[in-house]
Design a protein around this motif. Sequence first.
Motif, PDB file in Angstrom:
ATOM      1  N   GLY A 205       0.788  -1.225   0.000  1.00 30.10           N
ATOM      2  CA  GLY A 205       0.000   0.000   0.000  1.00 30.10           C
ATOM      3  C   GLY A 205       0.813   1.265   0.000  1.00 30.10           C
ATOM      4  N   MET A 206       2.145   1.146  -0.050  1.00 28.64           N
ATOM      5  CA  MET A 206       3.015   2.312  -0.084  1.00 28.64           C
ATOM      6  C   MET A 206       3.601   2.479  -1.478  1.00 28.64           C
ATOM      7  SD  MET A 206       5.221   1.880   3.420  1.00 28.64           S
ATOM      8  CE  MET A 206       4.408   1.515   4.986  1.00 28.64           C
ATOM      9  N   ARG A 207       3.655   3.709  -1.944  1.00 26.87           N
ATOM     10  CA  ARG A 207       4.270   4.008  -3.243  1.00 26.87           C
ATOM     11  C   ARG A 207       5.700   4.472  -2.974  1.00 26.87           C
ATOM     12  NH1 ARG A 207       4.101   8.988  -6.416  1.00 26.87           N
ATOM     13  NH2 ARG A 207       4.455   8.540  -8.626  1.00 26.87           N
ATOM     14  N   LEU A 208       6.642   3.600  -3.276  1.00 22.31           N
ATOM     15  CA  LEU A 208       8.047   3.862  -3.006  1.00 22.31           C
ATOM     16  C   LEU A 208       8.843   3.904  -4.306  1.00 22.31           C
ATOM     17  CD1 LEU A 208       8.517   1.515   0.081  1.00 22.31           C
ATOM     18  CD2 LEU A 208       8.813   3.999   0.093  1.00 22.31           C
ATOM     19  N   PRO A 209      10.009   4.553  -4.311  1.00 24.73           N
ATOM     20  CA  PRO A 209      10.864   4.502  -5.504  1.00 24.73           C
ATOM     21  C   PRO A 209      11.210   3.059  -5.854  1.00 24.73           C
ATOM     22  CG  PRO A 209      11.629   6.197  -3.993  1.00 24.73           C
ATOM     23  CD  PRO A 209      10.575   5.425  -3.259  1.00 24.73           C
ATOM     24  N   ALA A 210      11.194   2.753  -7.129  1.00 25.41           N
ATOM     25  CA  ALA A 210      11.449   1.383  -7.578  1.00 25.41           C
ATOM     26  C   ALA A 210      12.938   1.074  -7.581  1.00 25.41           C
ATOM     27  CB  ALA A 210      10.879   1.185  -8.981  1.00 25.41           C
ATOM     28  N   ASN A 211      13.240  -0.211  -7.513  1.00 28.44           N
ATOM     29  CA  ASN A 211      14.616  -0.662  -7.704  1.00 28.44           C
ATOM     30  C   ASN A 211      15.017  -0.351  -9.151  1.00 28.44           C
ATOM     31  OD1 ASN A 211      16.954  -2.309  -8.219  1.00 28.44           O
ATOM     32  ND2 ASN A 211      16.404  -3.566  -6.466  1.00 28.44           N
ATOM     33  N   PRO A 212      16.145   0.342  -9.375  1.00 27.70           N
ATOM     34  CA  PRO A 212      16.498   0.729 -10.743  1.00 27.70           C
ATOM     35  C   PRO A 212      17.146  -0.374 -11.559  1.00 27.70           C
ATOM     36  CG  PRO A 212      18.166   1.526  -9.231  1.00 27.70           C
ATOM     37  CD  PRO A 212      17.091   0.894  -8.381  1.00 27.70           C
ATOM     38  N   ILE A 213      17.467  -1.523 -10.937  1.00 26.78           N
ATOM     39  CA  ILE A 213      18.116  -2.615 -11.656  1.00 26.78           C
ATOM     40  C   ILE A 213      17.058  -3.492 -12.305  1.00 26.78           C
ATOM     41  CG2 ILE A 213      19.631  -4.619 -11.464  1.00 26.78           C
ATOM     42  CD1 ILE A 213      20.863  -3.311  -8.988  1.00 26.78           C
ATOM     43  N   ARG A 214      17.183  -3.711 -13.598  1.00 25.10           N
ATOM     44  CA  ARG A 214      16.238  -4.540 -14.326  1.00 25.10           C
ATOM     45  C   ARG A 214      16.914  -5.850 -14.716  1.00 25.10           C
ATOM     46  NH1 ARG A 214      15.321   0.696 -15.428  1.00 25.10           N
ATOM     47  NH2 ARG A 214      13.162   1.422 -15.244  1.00 25.10           N
ATOM     48  N   LEU A 215      16.385  -6.953 -14.238  1.00 20.75           N
ATOM     49  CA  LEU A 215      16.918  -8.277 -14.528  1.00 20.75           C
ATOM     50  C   LEU A 215      15.886  -9.056 -15.337  1.00 20.75           C
ATOM     51  CD1 LEU A 215      18.394  -9.060 -10.993  1.00 20.75           C
ATOM     52  CD2 LEU A 215      19.670  -8.374 -13.021  1.00 20.75           C
ATOM     53  N   SER A 216      16.313  -9.649 -16.454  1.00 18.57           N
ATOM     54  CA  SER A 216      15.357 -10.296 -17.349  1.00 18.57           C
ATOM     55  C   SER A 216      14.787 -11.579 -16.756  1.00 18.57           C
ATOM     56  CB  SER A 216      16.027 -10.608 -18.693  1.00 18.57           C
ATOM     57  OG  SER A 216      17.125 -11.501 -18.519  1.00 18.57           O
ATOM     58  N   ALA A 217      15.596 -12.336 -16.003  1.00 18.42           N
ATOM     59  CA  ALA A 217      15.140 -13.615 -15.471  1.00 18.42           C
ATOM     60  C   ALA A 217      14.655 -13.523 -14.036  1.00 18.42           C
ATOM     61  CB  ALA A 217      16.267 -14.654 -15.559  1.00 18.42           C
ATOM     62  N   THR A 218      15.233 -12.625 -13.268  1.00 18.20           N
ATOM     63  CA  THR A 218      14.878 -12.522 -11.844  1.00 18.20           C
ATOM     64  C   THR A 218      14.611 -11.063 -11.487  1.00 18.20           C
ATOM     65  OG1 THR A 218      17.231 -12.391 -11.251  1.00 18.20           O
ATOM     66  CG2 THR A 218      16.187 -14.569 -11.174  1.00 18.20           C
ATOM     67  N   PRO A 219      13.518 -10.503 -11.979  1.00 21.85           N
ATOM     68  CA  PRO A 219      13.241  -9.085 -11.692  1.00 21.85           C
ATOM     69  C   PRO A 219      13.035  -8.845 -10.203  1.00 21.85           C
ATOM     70  CG  PRO A 219      11.328 -10.165 -12.653  1.00 21.85           C
ATOM     71  CD  PRO A 219      12.450 -11.136 -12.771  1.00 21.85           C
ATOM     72  N   ALA A 220      13.239  -7.605  -9.802  1.00 19.98           N
ATOM     73  CA  ALA A 220      13.072  -7.233  -8.395  1.00 19.98           C
ATOM     74  C   ALA A 220      11.676  -7.589  -7.914  1.00 19.98           C
ATOM     75  CB  ALA A 220      13.321  -5.737  -8.215  1.00 19.98           C
ATOM     76  N   ALA A 221      11.603  -8.125  -6.701  1.00 20.86           N
ATOM     77  CA  ALA A 221      10.319  -8.491  -6.097  1.00 20.86           C
ATOM     78  C   ALA A 221      10.084  -7.609  -4.884  1.00 20.86           C
ATOM     79  CB  ALA A 221      10.325  -9.968  -5.690  1.00 20.86           C
ATOM     80  N   TYR A 222       8.894  -7.065  -4.779  1.00 19.33           N
ATOM     81  CA  TYR A 222       8.534  -6.198  -3.662  1.00 19.33           C
ATOM     82  C   TYR A 222       7.617  -6.991  -2.740  1.00 19.33           C
ATOM     83  CZ  TYR A 222      10.440  -2.889  -7.001  1.00 19.33           C
ATOM     84  OH  TYR A 222      11.271  -2.253  -7.894  1.00 19.33           O
ATOM     85  N   ARG A 223       8.227  -7.739  -1.835  1.00 27.06           N
ATOM     86  CA  ARG A 223       7.496  -8.705  -1.026  1.00 27.06           C
ATOM     87  C   ARG A 223       6.909  -8.115   0.243  1.00 27.06           C
ATOM     88  NH1 ARG A 223      12.347 -10.617  -2.444  1.00 27.06           N
ATOM     89  NH2 ARG A 223      13.160 -10.267  -0.348  1.00 27.06           N
ATOM     90  N   LEU A 224       7.689  -7.261   0.913  1.00 29.36           N
ATOM     91  CA  LEU A 224       7.294  -6.771   2.224  1.00 29.36           C
ATOM     92  C   LEU A 224       7.452  -5.265   2.323  1.00 29.36           C
ATOM     93  CD1 LEU A 224       9.156  -9.431   4.425  1.00 29.36           C
ATOM     94  CD2 LEU A 224       6.701  -9.363   3.954  1.00 29.36           C
ATOM     95  N   PRO A 225       6.513  -4.576   2.942  1.00 24.55           N
ATOM     96  CA  PRO A 225       6.710  -3.156   3.219  1.00 24.55           C
ATOM     97  C   PRO A 225       7.727  -2.989   4.340  1.00 24.55           C
ATOM     98  CG  PRO A 225       4.709  -3.913   4.283  1.00 24.55           C
ATOM     99  CD  PRO A 225       5.219  -5.066   3.465  1.00 24.55           C
ATOM    100  N   PRO A 226       8.254  -1.783   4.538  1.00 22.44           N
ATOM    101  CA  PRO A 226       9.164  -1.569   5.660  1.00 22.44           C
ATOM    102  C   PRO A 226       8.505  -2.034   6.953  1.00 22.44           C
ATOM    103  CG  PRO A 226       9.156   0.337   4.218  1.00 22.44           C
ATOM    104  CD  PRO A 226       8.072  -0.580   3.744  1.00 22.44           C
ATOM    105  N   PRO A 227       9.251  -2.723   7.839  1.00 18.75           N
ATOM    106  CA  PRO A 227       8.622  -3.412   8.961  1.00 18.75           C
ATOM    107  C   PRO A 227       8.296  -2.508  10.133  1.00 18.75           C
ATOM    108  CG  PRO A 227      10.978  -3.748   9.035  1.00 18.75           C
ATOM    109  CD  PRO A 227      10.709  -2.960   7.775  1.00 18.75           C
TER     110      PRO A 227
END
Length: 324
Positions: free
Chosen positions: A299-321
Amino acid sequence: MKVEHPRGDETRTWGPPHAHGHATYFLSVNRNKRSRTIDLATPAGVAAARELVLGADVLVENFRPGTMRRFGLDHESLREVHRGLVYCSVTGFGAGAGAALPGYDLLVQAVGGLMSVTGGDEPTKVGVALVDVLTGMHAAVGILAALRHRDRTGLGQLVEVDLLSVLLSSMVNQSAGYTLAGVVPGRLGNRHPSIAPYEVFPTADAPVVLAVGNDRQFARLCTALDLPPDNRFTTNAQRVAHVDALFDLLAARLRARPAAEWFAVLTPLGVPCGPVNDLAGAFALAESLGLDPTAEVGGMRLPANPIRLSATPAAYRLPPPNLE
């Protein structure tokens, strides 16, 4: 796993601004983490931390040198029981003679020379904690290299990075100008010591940047501005030598039209040019270019990870705890 004192990481209080009940400073650097509160001043806390470490691939700590040794959690102690552990220690000024010095970004920007080349009339810090960010990136690179070594040998190692060394390395051409040629640079404002025109110029309504990196680009700029040939500006070295005259000449032409028009005219010609955006404008530009600069995380809009990986793209699993 982010290990915190029971009262919490102090960056949780570094606000305003705040969002979702937390300081945005904390939220900006803690997604995809879980929180674990441990009081290392107690035997139970030390035992809990040791248990976590024994099941970990990587440990990152940024206490003052010697602090982890008091708890038996230093690299020398842990490698005896966990040979594969990659142990990363981040300090301000190293573990030797600078061990007692406090490692704060602003302090390192000052004593490390960055402020001496930034600003105009007075030394000026960069607008973000840039040395902290660069040090974290170097730490990550070191950790990845150590993990590749462990893949081959099964053995971990100690990775050490310090803010001052990272800054001196990251000042690249300015640092090399000193180490190779003995040149101690001063403040140039928005100018570059070795390239011209490469600075901010006024227009009819807002400032614009020209970042002309070679003679071909400069020739195209002169055509667009209807500037006649001038022997003072034929090569980059000549332009640097006559940078004040060059600035006056270009500024007089650029003031005739708004920044957006110059961006529209010069960019198709291959002349690096752009307005000086605020953050709203910067994110809008990235979105218009399809770069997807933000990510939704819990539910938070945060800056994205700038690294783009074709096989293992960045995953946003958990918000800051939350503190747990």
